[in-house]
Design an enzyme around this catalytic site. Structure first.
Site, short mmCIF file in Angstrom:
data_model
loop_
_atom_site.label_atom_id
_atom_site.label_comp_id
_atom_site.label_asym_id
_atom_site.label_seq_id
_atom_site.Cartn_x
_atom_site.Cartn_y
_atom_site.Cartn_z
CB CYS A 117 -1.00 -0.01 1.16
SG CYS A 117 -2.39 1.13 0.87
CG ASP A 186 -5.24 2.11 7.78
OD1 ASP A 186 -4.53 1.26 7.19
OD2 ASP A 186 -5.61 3.17 7.26
#
Ligand code: RI2
Length: 302
Positions: A117, A186
């Protein structure tokens, strides 16, 4: 998705709170508090998984509530909310820079590093290592379905770092050569589990099996206070069209698109935060230090 990346989401939430503070037409402290809480609730429902979003809002609102309890007038509340929003953004940028400097010390000459990512924290680590004169190369997984790995590959190339882009399913093929996996987060749970972009836990399990070390780069405002008393982190499930843009021919087939997954602490060697490096098992200590033992779960926007 115009605003993405857990740090970016938190910074824009702060900016949203600042804008509301500047524009609120409330005439009483209570009216101002109501406006700010309503804006907080509006921002909170935009993305469920990155805890950096509620943590940024909690940082601003809890200070506002204590100013209000002290009997501060509306202009004082407005001024302090604006400066607390700005302070959160500069603390966030400073944390990313510090994580870069601390994490860069773990990158060794000749390393091959895999990432998944697109994380500002990870890029900060890699750029700091490169600026420190280390020679290494990076394998960036493309990260289906939104392909944020392309952003990572281009940012590293632009910084002068040797980078190779691969499809996610080629991760195991390359792991035999990889020295370290470096990923962002996250959310970090109290037990040290890390919630990150879908596919991270697959790479982590493969890295564990291939005896490759895994390092997480995450600011402390990504540590999830609710997990201290057993709350689970909600995993955002996104639209099927991100996977199959044209559904013709796919009728009758269920398509699932979870955006994040959970990597257990057993697969994580260390977490680099702006306070220093910790083993994942120490995540609960970071949370207790930040929120105290008496954290009740009652939120300032409720
Ligand atoms: P920084 C991103 O999620 C990725 O999962 C990334 O690893 C994580 O946020 C942390 O990114 P998304 O918002 O905060 O792209 O380090 O869904 O930039």
């Amino acid at each position: 998705m115009d605003i993405r990346g857990a740090a970016e989401i938190a910074q824009y939430a702060s900016l949203g709170m600042k804008t509301e503070a500047e524009k609120s037409i409330a005439t009483t402290p209570q009216g101002f508090m109501d406006d700010m809480k309503e804006t907080a609730r509006f921002l909170l429902i935009t993305r469920p998984t990155a805890v950096s979003l509620p943590n940024a809002i909690r940082y601003i609102l809890s200070r506002l509530m204590s100013d209000n309890e002290k009997g501060m007038g509306i202009e004082g509340l407005r001024r302090n909310t604006i400066s607390n929003s700005e302070r959160f953004i500069s603390l966030s940028n400073a944390a990313i820079q510090t994580i870069g400097e601390i994490g860069a010390r773990r990158i060794k000459e000749g390393d091959i590093i895999m990432t998944h990512c697109n994380s500002r924290c990870v890029i900060s680590v890699l750029i700091e290592a490169y600026k420190g004169g280390k020679h290494f190369s990076v394998i960036a997984c493309e990260t289906r379905p939104r392909l944020q790995g392309h952003l990572t590959a281009k940012a590293l190339r632009d910084a002068g770092i040797d980078v190779t882009l691969i499809v996610d399913s080629a991760a195991r093929y390359f792991l035999d050569d990889v020295k370290k996996v470096v990923i962002g987060a996250d959310s970090v749970a109290a037990n040290g589990a890390v919630i990150n972009k879908i596919g991270t836990s697959t790479i982590a399990a493969l890295a564990h099996e291939a005896r490759v070390r895994l390092m997480v780069a995450a600011e402390t405002y990504k540590f999830h206070p609710g997990t201290m008393h057993g709350e689970l982190v909600e995993i955002e499930e996104r639209d099927a069209t991100e996977i199959i843009p044209d559904m013709r021919g796919f009728e009758g087939i269920r398509i699932r698109n979870p955006a994040f997954d959970i990597t257990p602490p057993e697969y994580i060697d260390l977490i680099v935060t702006e306070l220093g490096i910790i083993p994942p098992q120490a995540a609960v200590l970071v949370l207790k230090e930040q929120y105290g033992w008496e954290f009740s779960g009652k939120e300032p926007w409720e």
